[in-house]
Design an enzyme around this catalytic site. Structure first.
Site, PDB file in Angstrom:
ATOM      1  N   ASP A  94       2.767 -10.251 -14.552  1.00 23.74           N
ATOM      2  CA  ASP A  94       2.388  -8.839 -14.527  1.00 23.74           C
ATOM      3  C   ASP A  94       1.749  -8.297 -15.805  1.00 23.74           C
ATOM      4  O   ASP A  94       0.814  -7.523 -15.730  1.00 23.74           O
ATOM      5  CB  ASP A  94       3.629  -7.999 -14.206  1.00 23.74           C
ATOM      6  CG  ASP A  94       3.285  -6.586 -13.771  1.00 23.74           C
ATOM      7  OD1 ASP A  94       2.366  -6.429 -12.938  1.00 23.74           O
ATOM      8  OD2 ASP A  94       3.922  -5.646 -14.249  1.00 23.74           O
TER       9      ASP A  94
ATOM     10  N   ARG B 229      13.206  -4.075  -4.856  1.00 21.16           N
ATOM     11  CA  ARG B 229      12.737  -4.907  -5.969  1.00 21.16           C
ATOM     12  C   ARG B 229      13.803  -5.881  -6.437  1.00 21.16           C
ATOM     13  O   ARG B 229      15.007  -5.644  -6.274  1.00 21.16           O
ATOM     14  CB  ARG B 229      12.356  -4.014  -7.160  1.00 21.16           C
ATOM     15  CG  ARG B 229      11.172  -3.089  -6.909  1.00 21.16           C
ATOM     16  CD  ARG B 229       9.868  -3.784  -7.226  1.00 21.16           C
ATOM     17  NE  ARG B 229       8.717  -2.890  -7.119  1.00 21.16           N
ATOM     18  CZ  ARG B 229       7.530  -3.160  -7.643  1.00 21.16           C
ATOM     19  NH1 ARG B 229       7.354  -4.278  -8.310  1.00 21.16           N
ATOM     20  NH2 ARG B 229       6.526  -2.323  -7.493  1.00 21.16           N
TER      21      ARG B 229
ATOM     22  N   HIS C 220      -2.964  -5.782 -17.410  1.00 17.67           N
ATOM     23  CA  HIS C 220      -2.086  -5.729 -16.244  1.00 17.67           C
ATOM     24  C   HIS C 220      -2.532  -6.835 -15.292  1.00 17.67           C
ATOM     25  O   HIS C 220      -3.361  -6.611 -14.415  1.00 17.67           O
ATOM     26  CB  HIS C 220      -2.186  -4.355 -15.587  1.00 17.67           C
ATOM     27  CG  HIS C 220      -1.182  -4.142 -14.507  1.00 17.67           C
ATOM     28  ND1 HIS C 220      -1.354  -3.246 -13.478  1.00 17.67           N
ATOM     29  CD2 HIS C 220       0.040  -4.709 -14.295  1.00 17.67           C
ATOM     30  CE1 HIS C 220      -0.306  -3.261 -12.689  1.00 17.67           C
ATOM     31  NE2 HIS C 220       0.555  -4.150 -13.154  1.00 17.67           N
TER      32      HIS C 220
ATOM     33  N   SER D 189      -1.887  -3.566  -5.447  1.00 19.83           N
ATOM     34  CA  SER D 189      -0.917  -3.935  -4.425  1.00 19.83           C
ATOM     35  C   SER D 189      -1.614  -4.378  -3.143  1.00 19.83           C
ATOM     36  O   SER D 189      -2.544  -3.728  -2.673  1.00 19.83           O
ATOM     37  CB  SER D 189      -0.007  -2.742  -4.137  1.00 19.83           C
ATOM     38  OG  SER D 189       0.924  -3.059  -3.134  1.00 19.83           O
TER      39      SER D 189
ATOM     40  N   LYS E 133       7.553   0.102 -17.284  1.00 19.73           N
ATOM     41  CA  LYS E 133       6.178   0.573 -17.342  1.00 19.73           C
ATOM     42  C   LYS E 133       5.941   1.493 -18.541  1.00 19.73           C
ATOM     43  O   LYS E 133       4.822   1.577 -19.048  1.00 19.73           O
ATOM     44  CB  LYS E 133       5.815   1.289 -16.049  1.00 19.73           C
ATOM     45  CG  LYS E 133       5.741   0.341 -14.842  1.00 19.73           C
ATOM     46  CD  LYS E 133       4.765  -0.815 -15.078  1.00 19.73           C
ATOM     47  CE  LYS E 133       4.572  -1.659 -13.816  1.00 19.73           C
ATOM     48  NZ  LYS E 133       3.677  -2.819 -14.045  1.00 19.73           N
TER      49      LYS E 133
ATOM     50  N   LYS F 256      -2.199 -10.832  -5.574  1.00 21.33           N
ATOM     51  CA  LYS F 256      -2.088 -11.260  -6.974  1.00 21.33           C
ATOM     52  C   LYS F 256      -0.870 -12.145  -7.210  1.00 21.33           C
ATOM     53  O   LYS F 256      -0.974 -13.218  -7.813  1.00 21.33           O
ATOM     54  CB  LYS F 256      -2.030 -10.034  -7.891  1.00 21.33           C
ATOM     55  CG  LYS F 256      -1.954 -10.384  -9.380  1.00 21.33           C
ATOM     56  CD  LYS F 256      -1.832  -9.148 -10.250  1.00 21.33           C
ATOM     57  CE  LYS F 256      -0.474  -8.514 -10.118  1.00 21.33           C
ATOM     58  NZ  LYS F 256      -0.233  -7.464 -11.138  1.00 21.33           N
ATOM     59  N   THR F 257       0.296 -11.699  -6.713  1.00 26.77           N
ATOM     60  CA  THR F 257       1.517 -12.475  -6.913  1.00 26.77           C
ATOM     61  C   THR F 257       1.442 -13.812  -6.182  1.00 26.77           C
ATOM     62  O   THR F 257       1.782 -14.862  -6.732  1.00 26.77           O
ATOM     63  CB  THR F 257       2.740 -11.678  -6.429  1.00 26.77           C
ATOM     64  OG1 THR F 257       2.819 -10.457  -7.164  1.00 26.77           O
ATOM     65  CG2 THR F 257       4.013 -12.469  -6.632  1.00 26.77           C
TER      66      THR F 257
ATOM     67  N   ARG G  69       8.455   5.095  -9.379  1.00 25.15           N
ATOM     68  CA  ARG G  69       8.043   5.829 -10.567  1.00 25.15           C
ATOM     69  C   ARG G  69       7.625   7.261 -10.214  1.00 25.15           C
ATOM     70  O   ARG G  69       7.258   7.546  -9.082  1.00 25.15           O
ATOM     71  CB  ARG G  69       6.881   5.116 -11.267  1.00 25.15           C
ATOM     72  CG  ARG G  69       7.258   3.796 -11.914  1.00 25.15           C
ATOM     73  CD  ARG G  69       6.079   3.178 -12.658  1.00 25.15           C
ATOM     74  NE  ARG G  69       4.945   2.909 -11.770  1.00 25.15           N
ATOM     75  CZ  ARG G  69       3.853   3.641 -11.701  1.00 25.15           C
ATOM     76  NH1 ARG G  69       3.712   4.721 -12.474  1.00 25.15           N
ATOM     77  NH2 ARG G  69       2.873   3.325 -10.872  1.00 25.15           N
TER      78      ARG G  69
END
Length: 637
Positions: free
Chosen positions: A356, A421, A319, A337, A300, A341-342, A156
């Site tokens: 997410d 990704r 989020h 990051s 996003k 979390k994942t 981004r």
């Protein structure tokens, strides 16, 4: 029997066909012969043509209106289908159209004199064909996923994102600390015209009509117009895919994206700082992308829109990851990051609602998206089996490197970018909950990878503390080794997603506290970082211990245990967690140098206080009163 000819006998069949007897063998000729004179014609018979109805005509009118030029007020002439397959039809149509235009006027642009073929809600198979035929750098990998390249931008561009500032956006968070960089509407319209002119100049555009938010009462209709099959497939995966019946009644979109990322903005235009510009106009409900082909800008960008639209309906946009136990207990996971979390929200013993983006309404929790956008760097089947298994036909792989012959992806390779990704539909996760909705959350888990090594592995938060740590959005990154720095660096991201929020963080925090109070949810702060010392001295807490802590939160075990309060941060830490050594629960016990621990604790507390000054000094609309109340729940020294 009819008259024989050339030694052949023909048998009558009452008009329903015929049978031919030749050399004593009876042949059945009753089937209609294939109506094809060439191989291309024969191949065209493999594909069932789409039924052209009034619905298609209305769709074309709606899409044409979306692509209308601001100067002449009309959109391009649109035709359904692939121009490569409709050359004859398009040629006839253009000739017929030009026959009626005798004297071009200033209100007619070149785009009015040509047909733009609209490729509408294509299937993954069709999008694969277009990507491989026409987009250099697109390949099918050994797993069946489509590998693509996003061009020069592999992430981004937050500094190139702009929001139109007008009476509609007066309540947005502007100024120091805010991610919202302003632009005026005139500049937006200039960029919009540039994007629309580019899209209208093409022979074909891809159009996706899809939904956001699995809650049917609060879903948003979005239209994405793009030039690349890769972008269309990406959004097909990431947004919620409508059924055929829903598509028939789709109507006008609530929000439209114009993705002309292959074409740069004019850097001499006011507010532009590079050839890239991502522009949001909340009044017009439109987004324009110029100068970047990174697909994550669309995902996003829509998330930012939801952060604006949902709170106006008293719905909290978050989020976060979200999963649900077999008994219906829902947990939210927040974390930047590297916090896990994942990993922690993807639990084979629990059902995945989403990884997410979520909404918390009076109906409960709902996923905003229809897919997942997972990081692939160093991906392995052993560590992330769910993501590994989801990378198959239909999945988009961005900027990965693969073997030229076998097409096997090397997920450790970073030669294109570290930000590799995978984008895939959420149903590719075996234990995903479809539809992606659940009851009100019971636990709100804030994850921090504390490389300073002074935060407890787990602590129970009051509602005020939950708001404070939610607004702070803390984690710590290990400094790079180029300049020899070994100390960790604190990172703060408001609401664990500062780049995407539109309103002041205290607005979201107040809604979170209100919903937690109303529905009896408990807040937790879980440190997945270092114990026994800072980075370089201590060690990272075992993932097995962290999973035991998360399991104890899910089971309710930690609600029944005893607690003690820490100094400075005033955190309540449990005295016992099943399967975790008790001495690890209070971080001071794991440090040999107690004085060093206290100094490091004060250093981190001071960084928290400095960060929160941005929010405490916010004076608009009385929000500062709430910010003062939340600040009191922070470290005290």
């Amino acid at each position: 029997m009819m008259e024989a000819k050339d030694g052949q006998a023909w048998l009558g069949t009452n008009g329903y066909g015929s049978r031919r007897e030749e050399d004593g063998v009876c042949h059945d000729d009753s089937a209609t012969p294939v109506r094809a004179n060439t191989v291309d014609e024969l191949h065209s018979l493999q594909r069932k043509p789409q039924v052209v109805e009034d619905r298609h005509r209305l769709q074309l009118q709606s899409i044409s209106a979306s692509l209308a030029s601001m100067t002449c007020g009309i959109g391009p002439k649109l035709v359904n289908g692939d121009p490569a397959r409709k050359k004859e039809m398009a040629g006839k149509a253009v000739t017929h159209h030009q026959h009626h235009i005798t004297v071009p006027t200033i209100t007619v642009s070149d785009s009015d004199l040509k047909f733009t073929h609209v490729l509408y809600n294509l299937s993954p198979s069709e999008l694969y064909e277009h990507a491989i035929k026409y987009e250099k750098g697109s390949f099918i990998t050994s797993s069946g996923a489509l590998a693509t390249l996003s061009g020069a931008k592999t992430g981004r561009s937050p500094r190139d994102k702009r929001v139109v500032k007008d009476e509609t956006t007066d309540d947005l968070w502007w100024g120091k600390g805010s991610p919202n960089i302003e632009m005026d509407e005139q500049t937006f319209l200039i960029n919009r015209e540039r994007a629309v002119d580019y899209l209208n100049s093409l022979d074909k555009v891809f159009v996706n009509d899809q939904f956001l938010n699995w809650d049917p009462n609060n879903r948003i209709k979005v239209r994405i117009i793009s030039a690349r099959a890769y972008h269309s497939l990406f959004m097909h995966n990431m947004c919620i895919r409508p059924t055929y019946e829903e598509l028939e009644n789709f109507g006008e979109p609530d929000f439209t994206i114009y993705n002309a990322g292959q074409f740069p903005c004019n850097r001499y235009t006011h507010y532009m700082t590079s050839s890239t510009s991502i522009d949001l106009n909340l009044k017009r409900r439109e987004m324009v992308i110029l100068g970047t082909q990174y697909a994550g800008e669309m995902k996003k960008g829509l998330f930012s829109v939801m952060h604006y639209l949902m709170p106006k309906k008293q719905i909290l946009s978050l989020h976060s990851g979200c999963n649900m136990g077999r008994g219906g207990d829902v947990a939210l996971f927040f974390g930047l990051s590297g916090t896990g979390k994942t990993t922690l929200s993807t639990d084979r013993n629990r059902i995945l609602i989403g990884d997410d983006e979520h909404c918390w309404s009076d109906n409960g929790i709902s996923n905003i998206e229809g897919g997942c956008y997972a990081k692939c760097i160093d991906l392995s089947q052993e560590k992330e089996p769910d993501i590994w298994d989801a990378i198959k036909f239909g999945t988009v792989l961005e900027n990965v490197v693969f073997d030229e012959h076998s097409r096997e992806v090397d997920y450790t390779e970073k030669s294109v970018t570290e930000n590799t990704r995978a984008a895939y539909p959420i149903e590719y996760i075996a234990n995903a909950k479809i539809p992606c909705v659940g009851p009100h959350p019971k636990n709100v888990i804030l994850l921090a990878c504390d490389a300073f090594g002074v935060l407890p592995p787990v602590s129970k938060l009051s509602h005020a503390q939950t708001m404070y740590h939610f607004i702070s959005g803390y984690t710590a990154l290990v400094a790079g080794t180029e300049d020899g720095i070994k100390e960790p660096q604190a990172t703060f991201s408001a609401c664990f997603g500062a780049a995407f929020i539109m309103l002041h963080p205290t607005r979201y925090a107040a809604m979170l506290a209100d919903k937690m109070n109303k529905h009896g949810a408990t807040g937790w702060l879980v440190n997945t970082g270092w114990i026994g010392g800072s980075y370089g001295v201590g060690e990272r807490i075992s993932l097995a211990y962290t999973r035991k802590i998360i399991d104890a939160i899910h089971s309710g075990e930690l609600l029944a245990t005893s607690y003690k309060k820490t100094d400075v941060f005033g955190l309540d830490i449990p005295t016992k967690v099943e399967g975790v050594p008790s001495e690890l629960l209070d971080p001071i016990n794991t440090w040999e140098d107690k004085d060093s621990y206290k100094l490091t604790l004060l250093k981190l507390a001071d960084l928290f206080k400095r960060n929160f000054k941005v929010f405490a000094n916010y004076k608009k609309g009385g929000v500062s009163d709430l910010a003062d109340e939340i600040a009191a729940a922070g470290p005290n020294f």
